[in-house]
Scaffold this motif. Structure first.
Motif, PDB file in Angstrom:
ATOM      1  N   THR A  43      46.643  38.315  32.873  1.00  0.00           N
ATOM      2  CA  THR A  43      46.005  39.148  31.620  1.00  0.00           C
ATOM      3  C   THR A  43      46.656  39.186  30.341  1.00  0.00           C
ATOM      4  OG1 THR A  43      47.525  40.805  32.949  1.00  0.00           O
ATOM      5  CG2 THR A  43      45.056  40.622  33.737  1.00  0.00           C
ATOM      6  N   HIS A  44      47.777  38.314  30.145  1.00  0.00           N
ATOM      7  CA  HIS A  44      48.178  38.178  28.819  1.00  0.00           C
ATOM      8  C   HIS A  44      47.188  37.220  27.993  1.00  0.00           C
ATOM      9  CE1 HIS A  44      51.976  40.250  28.992  1.00  0.00           C
ATOM     10  NE2 HIS A  44      52.158  39.696  30.299  1.00  0.00           N
ATOM     11  N   THR A  45      46.327  36.543  28.620  1.00  0.00           N
ATOM     12  CA  THR A  45      45.590  35.661  27.952  1.00  0.00           C
ATOM     13  C   THR A  45      44.062  35.687  28.680  1.00  0.00           C
ATOM     14  OG1 THR A  45      45.788  33.733  29.683  1.00  0.00           O
ATOM     15  CG2 THR A  45      47.229  33.610  27.814  1.00  0.00           C
ATOM     16  N   THR A  46      43.910  36.550  29.749  1.00  0.00           N
ATOM     17  CA  THR A  46      42.403  36.617  30.150  1.00  0.00           C
ATOM     18  C   THR A  46      42.122  38.192  30.324  1.00  0.00           C
ATOM     19  OG1 THR A  46      42.360  34.536  31.474  1.00  0.00           O
ATOM     20  CG2 THR A  46      40.777  36.170  32.001  1.00  0.00           C
ATOM     21  N   SER A  47      40.948  38.574  29.913  1.00  0.00           N
ATOM     22  CA  SER A  47      40.833  40.008  30.009  1.00  0.00           C
ATOM     23  C   SER A  47      40.206  40.240  31.584  1.00  0.00           C
ATOM     24  CB  SER A  47      39.759  40.494  29.205  1.00  0.00           C
ATOM     25  OG  SER A  47      39.555  41.993  29.284  1.00  0.00           O
ATOM     26  N   ALA A  48      40.647  40.972  32.383  1.00  0.00           N
ATOM     27  CA  ALA A  48      40.419  41.198  33.768  1.00  0.00           C
ATOM     28  C   ALA A  48      39.480  42.478  33.887  1.00  0.00           C
ATOM     29  CB  ALA A  48      41.372  41.166  34.634  1.00  0.00           C
ATOM     30  N   ALA A  49      40.040  43.466  33.286  1.00  0.00           N
ATOM     31  CA  ALA A  49      39.454  45.044  33.032  1.00  0.00           C
ATOM     32  C   ALA A  49      40.055  45.831  31.902  1.00  0.00           C
ATOM     33  CB  ALA A  49      39.806  45.401  34.586  1.00  0.00           C
ATOM     34  N   LEU A  50      39.343  46.578  31.567  1.00  0.00           N
ATOM     35  CA  LEU A  50      39.851  47.767  30.696  1.00  0.00           C
ATOM     36  C   LEU A  50      39.689  49.069  31.545  1.00  0.00           C
ATOM     37  CD1 LEU A  50      37.652  46.532  27.563  1.00  0.00           C
ATOM     38  CD2 LEU A  50      40.154  45.999  28.077  1.00  0.00           C
ATOM     39  N   PHE A  51      40.856  49.580  31.329  1.00  0.00           N
ATOM     40  CA  PHE A  51      40.852  50.926  31.958  1.00  0.00           C
ATOM     41  C   PHE A  51      40.953  52.130  30.820  1.00  0.00           C
ATOM     42  CE2 PHE A  51      43.192  47.927  34.958  1.00  0.00           C
ATOM     43  CZ  PHE A  51      42.415  47.961  35.687  1.00  0.00           C
ATOM     44  N   CYS A  52      40.752  53.208  30.899  1.00  0.00           N
ATOM     45  CA  CYS A  52      40.684  54.321  29.844  1.00  0.00           C
ATOM     46  C   CYS A  52      41.147  55.378  30.459  1.00  0.00           C
ATOM     47  CB  CYS A  52      39.042  54.277  29.156  1.00  0.00           C
ATOM     48  SG  CYS A  52      39.556  55.451  27.700  1.00  0.00           S
ATOM     49  N   LEU A  53      42.175  55.962  29.603  1.00  0.00           N
ATOM     50  CA  LEU A  53      42.812  57.244  29.787  1.00  0.00           C
ATOM     51  C   LEU A  53      42.451  58.269  28.943  1.00  0.00           C
ATOM     52  CD1 LEU A  53      46.249  56.003  30.613  1.00  0.00           C
ATOM     53  CD2 LEU A  53      44.673  56.772  32.230  1.00  0.00           C
ATOM     54  N   SER A  54      41.735  59.457  29.404  1.00  0.00           N
ATOM     55  CA  SER A  54      41.470  60.498  28.525  1.00  0.00           C
ATOM     56  C   SER A  54      42.836  61.471  28.192  1.00  0.00           C
ATOM     57  CB  SER A  54      39.939  61.249  28.926  1.00  0.00           C
ATOM     58  OG  SER A  54      40.312  61.802  29.996  1.00  0.00           O
TER      59      SER A  54
END
Length: 142
Positions: A66-77
């Motif tokens: 995941t330093h070179t490939t985006s596997a997921a985006l998590f968001c904290l509110s």
């Protein structure tokens, strides 16, 4: 109560645990050991930090770098802008990397950072009273 458990592969469980504690997660010792740390964000959301060998027992797919490939985006509110700023500072101080600087988009305020293993966490504070109609939302919603 419904819960979410996010499982993340990490190279060094102790270092990853220290990072997540530095940004405000709490370690649940009852579900943690040398190959996994259970990190609690809230009563309903936990992140399981699993060393690569243990993570591999749950999937037959290769582990993404995941330093070179985006596997997921998590968001904290967050409840306010100061909390967004604080977690970004804590992430940088703990060895993370800010990938998107905090930006003020009127009713939304947030950015993104990576943990030590390259997993991306977005941050957002939303002023619901100032939310525009759905067709006027900004390009990046988080």
């Amino acid at each position: 109560m419904r819960m979410i458990f996010i499982n993340l592969p990490v190279r060094d469980v102790a270092a990853a645990t220290a990072f997540y504690q530095a940004i405000g997660f709490t370690k649940n010792a009852a579900f943690s050991n040398d190959v996994a740390s259970a990190m609690q964000w809230s009563d309903a959301i936990s992140v399981m930090l699993l060393d690569h060998a243990f993570y591999a027992t749950f999937t037959d797919k290769p582990i993404a770098d995941t330093h070179t490939t985006s596997a997921a985006l998590f968001c904290l509110s967050f409840d306010d802008r100061a909390q967004v700023d604080a977690i970004h500072a804590a992430a940088r101080d703990a060895g993370g990397r800010e990938t998107r600087a905090v930006k003020d988009q009127q009713f939304m305020y947030g950015g993104a950072f990576e943990d030590r293993d390259g997993h991306t966490w977005e941050t957002v504070f939303m002023d619901m009273a100032a939310t525009p109609p759905a067709d006027a939302a900004p390009e990046h919603a988080a």
